[in-house]
Design a protein around this motif. Structure first.
Motif, mmCIF file in Angstrom:
data_model
loop_
_atom_site.group_PDB
_atom_site.id
_atom_site.type_symbol
_atom_site.label_atom_id
_atom_site.label_comp_id
_atom_site.label_asym_id
_atom_site.label_seq_id
_atom_site.Cartn_x
_atom_site.Cartn_y
_atom_site.Cartn_z
ATOM 1 N N CYS A 1 -42.010 -31.433 54.790
ATOM 2 C CA CYS A 1 -42.843 -31.495 53.522
ATOM 3 C C CYS A 1 -42.755 -30.041 53.430
ATOM 4 O O CYS A 1 -43.917 -29.554 53.285
ATOM 5 C CB CYS A 1 -44.023 -32.159 53.522
ATOM 6 S SG CYS A 1 -44.461 -32.471 51.593
ATOM 7 N N GLY A 2 -42.042 -29.432 53.177
ATOM 8 C CA GLY A 2 -41.769 -27.710 53.247
ATOM 9 C C GLY A 2 -42.100 -27.268 54.580
ATOM 10 O O GLY A 2 -43.001 -26.206 54.697
ATOM 11 N N ALA B 1 -42.593 -23.234 55.960
ATOM 12 C CA ALA B 1 -42.044 -22.655 54.653
ATOM 13 C C ALA B 1 -42.372 -21.000 54.702
ATOM 14 O O ALA B 1 -41.720 -20.191 53.944
ATOM 15 C CB ALA B 1 -42.869 -23.251 53.336
ATOM 16 N N ARG C 1 -40.989 -16.915 52.421
ATOM 17 C CA ARG C 1 -40.364 -17.958 51.713
ATOM 18 C C ARG C 1 -39.167 -17.557 50.771
ATOM 19 O O ARG C 1 -38.058 -18.251 51.053
ATOM 20 C CB ARG C 1 -41.395 -18.717 50.964
ATOM 21 C CG ARG C 1 -42.285 -19.710 51.645
ATOM 22 C CD ARG C 1 -43.039 -20.839 50.917
ATOM 23 N NE ARG C 1 -43.431 -20.259 49.761
ATOM 24 C CZ ARG C 1 -45.029 -19.595 49.720
ATOM 25 N NH1 ARG C 1 -45.439 -19.528 50.659
ATOM 26 N NH2 ARG C 1 -45.404 -19.064 48.520
ATOM 27 N N VAL D 1 -35.729 -19.256 51.761
ATOM 28 C CA VAL D 1 -35.236 -19.987 50.972
ATOM 29 C C VAL D 1 -33.944 -19.513 50.131
ATOM 30 O O VAL D 1 -33.007 -20.195 50.195
ATOM 31 C CB VAL D 1 -36.392 -20.469 49.769
ATOM 32 C CG1 VAL D 1 -35.561 -21.093 48.693
ATOM 33 C CG2 VAL D 1 -37.396 -21.057 50.440
ATOM 34 N N PHE E 1 -42.897 -32.868 47.258
ATOM 35 C CA PHE E 1 -43.443 -31.563 47.631
ATOM 36 C C PHE E 1 -44.868 -31.646 47.763
ATOM 37 O O PHE E 1 -45.650 -32.367 47.062
ATOM 38 C CB PHE E 1 -43.005 -30.762 46.494
ATOM 39 C CG PHE E 1 -41.611 -30.537 46.152
ATOM 40 C CD1 PHE E 1 -40.604 -30.049 46.906
ATOM 41 C CD2 PHE E 1 -41.185 -31.117 44.843
ATOM 42 C CE1 PHE E 1 -39.476 -29.949 46.538
ATOM 43 C CE2 PHE E 1 -39.888 -31.213 44.478
ATOM 44 C CZ PHE E 1 -38.761 -30.526 45.562
ATOM 45 N N ASP F 1 -44.387 -26.273 50.368
ATOM 46 C CA ASP F 1 -43.485 -26.717 49.557
ATOM 47 C C ASP F 1 -43.652 -26.558 47.916
ATOM 48 O O ASP F 1 -43.008 -26.470 47.237
ATOM 49 C CB ASP F 1 -42.288 -27.453 49.709
ATOM 50 C CG ASP F 1 -42.917 -28.776 50.019
ATOM 51 O OD1 ASP F 1 -44.083 -28.877 50.377
ATOM 52 O OD2 ASP F 1 -42.058 -29.879 50.348
ATOM 53 N N MET G 1 -43.922 -23.457 46.220
ATOM 54 C CA MET G 1 -42.778 -23.018 46.200
ATOM 55 C C MET G 1 -42.064 -23.459 44.593
ATOM 56 O O MET G 1 -41.467 -22.542 43.795
ATOM 57 C CB MET G 1 -41.430 -23.099 47.036
ATOM 58 C CG MET G 1 -41.854 -22.522 48.387
ATOM 59 S SD MET G 1 -40.743 -23.322 49.761
ATOM 60 C CE MET G 1 -39.239 -22.503 49.261
ATOM 61 N N ILE H 1 -35.652 -26.037 44.493
ATOM 62 C CA ILE H 1 -36.318 -26.107 45.628
ATOM 63 C C ILE H 1 -35.683 -27.431 46.420
ATOM 64 O O ILE H 1 -35.582 -27.038 47.668
ATOM 65 C CB ILE H 1 -37.888 -26.265 45.637
ATOM 66 C CG1 ILE H 1 -38.353 -25.075 44.918
ATOM 67 C CG2 ILE H 1 -38.493 -26.132 47.058
ATOM 68 C CD1 ILE H 1 -38.071 -23.679 45.085
ATOM 69 N N LEU I 1 -34.315 -26.452 50.343
ATOM 70 C CA LEU I 1 -34.808 -26.884 51.440
ATOM 71 C C LEU I 1 -34.220 -28.137 52.276
ATOM 72 O O LEU I 1 -34.357 -28.252 53.346
ATOM 73 C CB LEU I 1 -36.437 -27.458 51.251
ATOM 74 C CG LEU I 1 -37.395 -26.443 50.687
ATOM 75 C CD1 LEU I 1 -38.587 -26.727 50.444
ATOM 76 C CD2 LEU I 1 -37.297 -24.964 51.623
#
Length: 437
Positions: free
Chosen positions: A28-29, A32, A38, A42, A200, A206, A209, A283, A287
């Protein structure tokens, strides 16, 4: 059944402790990083090309001219680059330089080559564009991909195949093939609020993000209800980064406003929907989708079905967990040395590999008293494998449970049966019979 979500704890790579395959994790991120980390991580995850942006400007009236200069810092030449970036809400990209063509979805402009273009290692390239904006701005979320880099520009799913894959995952996430961008709930899994199309989380790096992206497209004065939560999100995220542990607290958000209501309203409001949706899509792709497609390319996995199964695993288990499952499948088929590509190595076929991958994932979900509730999501891919629907070109139903494929030891997850068409459209059948064949 409503919005019933089966979530597996999602953690960072620093917490990866495996006990056989009984402890594969969900992201879940995960991992990150901080805002700058990030951004870089990313960006590279999405583009898979290595590059440095040296110029990023747009001059409004009277020039109406944008400039993006980047340097190829990778190990191979780019041959057909694609450049995508976000413009302010309401701005329209309206000009193609020779050799380029563009499309626009919401605030995202994507420029693709109409002819080959070689950008050598360490070489720089200056890209020009124009819009209808009289005001100056800086393009947000600049993303550069190229087939030579092995990213989503080469080897990914077609548009319709991706719709089918995402419709399946949405069934597992929200019990409907319709992607739920407005979803927000505290499911009390130790990760704060779980939100949107890919779950997220506010406590794992995340969700922030998504909001950072959204803030780049729309200000609070322009209807962004989520902008005011950034101080609270940042406090939570700093704790996440410093401890390496998911953060359950939502107190820092609750003192500001009704996070769940504002998240839902950001998508349900027709004025802000396009921007909010675009950021969730971006995102999610960065991810989960692009890393999954990169892994497929690395291991020589070419079919849409296998890629869809990997994509769902990346969303459900995160990058660390999905890669652990891949390694386990390789080892079980005699590739303990993790030789890539695996397809063709000692006669390994994609059919055999996907079967083993799904078995390992089934075992992982079934090994935990909470996770086992989601075990049926693996069975749908197994049924498609047995049917040979490798290109996802034939309509199918998720009228299958793990017990139908592997025996009665597995409970029923209770997902609603849906009919998924090859173009991603769907319906709910009036009758069906559970079967794995």
């Amino acid at each position: 059944m409503g919005n019933r979500r089966y979530e597996v704890p999602r953690v960072g790579s620093w917490q990866l402790v495996l006990a056989g395959m009984a402890a594969t994790f969900v992201a879940c991120g995960a991992d990150a990083g901080g805002p700058e980390e990030r951004s870089g991580t990313v960006q590279q995850a999405l583009s898979t090309c290595s590059y440095t942006i040296t110029t990023n400007t747009y001059q409004g009236s009277p020039e109406y001219w944008g400039t993006i200069t980047f340097r190829n810092t990778g190990t191979s030449a780019m041959t057909s680059p694609q450049i995508a970036f976000s413009v302010p809400s309401g701005v329209v990209c309206d000009y193609d330089e020779p050799g380029w063509t563009h499309t626009q979805s919401g605030t995202t402009c994507t420029y693709s080559r109409t002819s080959s273009l070689t950008i050598g290692v360490n070489a720089s390239y200056t890209f020009y564009y124009s819009t209808n904006s009289t005001a100056s701005f800086t393009a947000a979320n600049v993303q550069i991909s190229d087939p030579s880099c092995g990213g989503s520009g080469s080897g990914g799913l077609t548009a319709n195949q991706k719709k089918v894959a995402e419709a399946l995952t949405s069934i597992w996430e929200n019990d409907t093939p319709a992607i739920n961008y407005a979803y927000s709930e505290n499911i009390y899994d130790g990760r704060g609020y779980t939100n949107g199309r890919a779950g997220f989380c506010t406590g794992t790096g995340d969700a922030i993000m998504v909001i950072e992206c959204y803030n780049g497209l729309r200000s609070a004065a322009n209807g962004n209800l989520m902008a005011r939560y950034m101080p609270g999100l940042t406090t939570i995220n700093n704790r996440f980064l410093s401890t390496g542990e998911s953060q359950a607290s939502t107190a820092e958000l609750d003192v500001i406003g009704n996070w769940r209501s504002d998240w839902a309203a950001s998508y349900n409001n027709t004025t802000t929907r396009a921007d909010f949706k675009s950021c969730q899509d971006q995102i999610n792709d960065r991810l989960y989708y692009t890393p999954a497609m990169n892994e497929a390319m690395k291991w020589g996995l070419t079919t849409a079905l296998t890629k869809a199964a990997l994509y769902d695993a990346f969303i459900n288990h995160g990058e660390d967990g999905a890669r652990s499952l891949i390694s386990a499948a390789n080892s079980a088929l005699g590739n303990a040395g993790q030789v890539a590509p695996v397809i063709g190595y000692n006669g390994i076929t994609e059919n055999a590999w996907l079967q083993k991958f799904l078995e390992k994932r089934r075992n992982t979900l079934a090994a935990d008293s909470t996770w086992i509730e989601a075990v049926d999501r693996v069975a749908a891919y197994e049924k498609l494998r047995r049917q040979g629907n490798w290109s996802l070109a034939t309509a199918f139903r998720n009228d299958v449970r793990a017990r139908d494929c592997w025996g009665t030891a597995y409970p029923s997850s209770g997902y609603t049966v849906r009919n998924i068409n090859p173009d991603g459209t769907w319906s709910t059948p009036s009758s069906y019979t559970y079967s794995c064949n």
